[in-house]
Design an enzyme around this catalytic site. Structure first.
Site, PDB file in Angstrom:
ATOM      1  N   ASP A 106       0.830  -1.204   0.000  1.00 30.84           N
ATOM      2  CA  ASP A 106       0.000   0.000   0.000  1.00 30.84           C
ATOM      3  C   ASP A 106       0.867   1.257   0.000  1.00 30.84           C
ATOM      4  OD1 ASP A 106      -2.042   1.817   0.227  1.00 30.84           O
ATOM      5  OD2 ASP A 106      -2.563   1.318   2.288  1.00 30.84           O
ATOM      6  N   ASP A 315      -2.224   6.182  -5.732  1.00 28.84           N
ATOM      7  CA  ASP A 315      -2.547   5.208  -4.687  1.00 28.84           C
ATOM      8  C   ASP A 315      -2.636   3.797  -5.272  1.00 28.84           C
ATOM      9  OD1 ASP A 315      -3.309   4.100  -2.271  1.00 28.84           O
ATOM     10  OD2 ASP A 315      -5.412   4.670  -2.476  1.00 28.84           O
TER      11      ASP A 315
END
Length: 442
Positions: A106, A315
């Site tokens: 992430d 992201d």
């Protein structure tokens, strides 16, 4: 005894620094649905649902950190969905001897953490839970440690000189205690890192869909990138529908010029949030085009404001892209005028615009102009049809872009937009580069 402990910690920090200087590694990311029996349309719909939940949580997290925002959704009201529904994972070894565990990768969070078998009932679930009792290198970090003092959490306190935390993610919540451990990376050329700070805990809400925890690659203090002073990293995500592994590259191996690209390498800046220690990689998005037509999107709607609101992040943990309502409305209108298909008159959860495909046709038969993201300095990310449309069910073609609140929402470039795009985060020089690439050929 205290002196001995201090010497061990100093030695550990020296080893970490040394590892960071030579953390040159290629690893393969597992696809979110590798081996899953679900159909492509089912996985697409699930990923969109999780993406919407994550966008709401990101907005809520920023609102809490920056102290407000009228359009911000309270964290308690943001829907939870499985984090693993949209995220790629990496298998690493944790402990001495290494216990193989799968962690979600992430770029939008910093803490490295895994579910730990610190309670008796958890010892019956070894596939997911790491067991510190089986490792000779595990140690809890005290409250006075640098990572405990400088780490940003949703909640933190000390009990028994252990640094306890609670953290909110895009679509999950986890709590635990900070600790240090030896991590082993890579399947072939293994790299061992002793004394890496991580969270030993468990989920308090949400689901990881078979993963053990999470590995943060953000600019934050607790991330793998920051702890090891890794100067740069890159990844290249294979198309969502193909369910192939994707390369993740660190250090000297993260160099777009070393690999064959299908387009020019373009570069823009990585920005810092002026109001907070950032957990995200912000980039200066200044405009959009559909085909050759520059859209009349107000630059102010995309800019990061002095109070830290707004801006655009890249992201890896979001599937869909998001734009503030003002910008999204312009894009939506242009897409409706350009795509010669009827707008679907059915409610499609998690998508804000869908078209009805001609009877029996698939999305692959539809031609659309590219959606272009323009960045400060002249870099332009050209998104082809499969980078901004999805087919969540037969007969429907949906825009893989959603809207966020105008007064607080952040724009997001998700992993659909990054498919077959080799992206590089040059952390040391604060540069973001990208190039169209056949990712499964790297």
């Amino acid at each position: 005894m205290a002196r001995h402990h201090l010497l061990l910690r100093l030695l550990s920090l020296l080893l970490i620094t040394a590892a960071g200087a030579s953390f040159d590694l290629r690893a393969d990311l597992n696809h979110p649905y590798a081996g899953s029996p679900l159909s492509t349309t089912e996985t697409t719909a699930r990923a969109a649902r999780a993406s919407k939940a994550r966008a709401a949580r990101i907005t809520a997290r920023l609102a809490r950190a920056l102290g407000g925002g009228k359009g911000a959704l309270p964290a308690a009201d943001a829907r939870l969905s499985p984090l693993g529904d949209q995220c790629h994972t990496l298998t690493v070894g944790i402990g001495t001897p290494p216990q193989p565990r799968t962690l979600i990768v992430d770029t939008g969070s910093d803490l490295i953490w895994t579910q730990c078998a610190v309670r008796r009932q958890h010892r019956e679930r070894p596939p997911l839970y790491y067991d510190p009792g089986r490792s000779s290198s595990f140690a809890f970090l005290p409250c006075g440690s640098r990572l405990c003092q400088e780490g940003q959490f949703s909640f933190k306190n000390c009990t028994g000189n252990r640094c306890l935390y609670d953290d909110v993610y895009g679509s999950a919540e986890a709590d635990g205690a900070l600790a240090s451990e030896t991590f082993t990376f890579g399947a072939n050329s293994k790299v061992t890192v002793p004394g890496l700070g991580f969270g030993c805990g468990e989920l308090s809400a949400g689901s990881l869909v078979g993963a053990s925890g999470l590995i943060g690659l953000s600019p934050g203090t607790l991330s793998l990138i920051s702890q090891l002073s890794i100067p740069k990293f890159s990844y290249c995500l294979t198309p969502f529908s193909e369910r192939k592994t994707s390369p993740l590259l660190f250090g000297s191996m993260a160099d777009l010029k070393k690999y064959k690209t299908k387009g020019p390498i373009q570069t823009t800046s990585i920005l810092s949030n002026p109001a907070m220690e950032t957990a995200y990689y912000y980039v200066p998005l200044v405009g959009l085009s559909l085909g050759t037509k520059r859209l009349r999107v107000p630059a102010a709607s995309l800019a990061m404001r002095p109070d830290g609101t707004g801006g655009t992040i890249v992201d890896s943990g979001s599937t869909l892209a998001y734009l503030p309502e003002t910008a999204f409305d312009v894009v939506r209108k242009a897409v409706v005028e350009t795509v010669r298909l009827p707008v679907a008159n059915v409610t499609v959860e998690d998508y804000e615009l869908c078209f009805s495909l001609p009877g029996g046709a698939a999305m692959s038969a539809v031609e659309t102009p590219p959606l272009v993201l323009h960045f400060d300095g002249g870099a332009a990310m050209v998104l082809n049809r499969d980078n901004y449309f999805q087919e969540p069910r037969a007969g429907l073609m949906c825009l893989a872009v959603g809207s966020s609140p105008d007064d607080f929402g952040v724009s997001i470039i998700g992993n659909v937009q990054q498919q077959n795009m080799h992206v590089l985060f040059d952390v040391r020089n604060q540069k973001f580069s990208f190039a169209h690439t056949q990712c499964d050929s790297i």
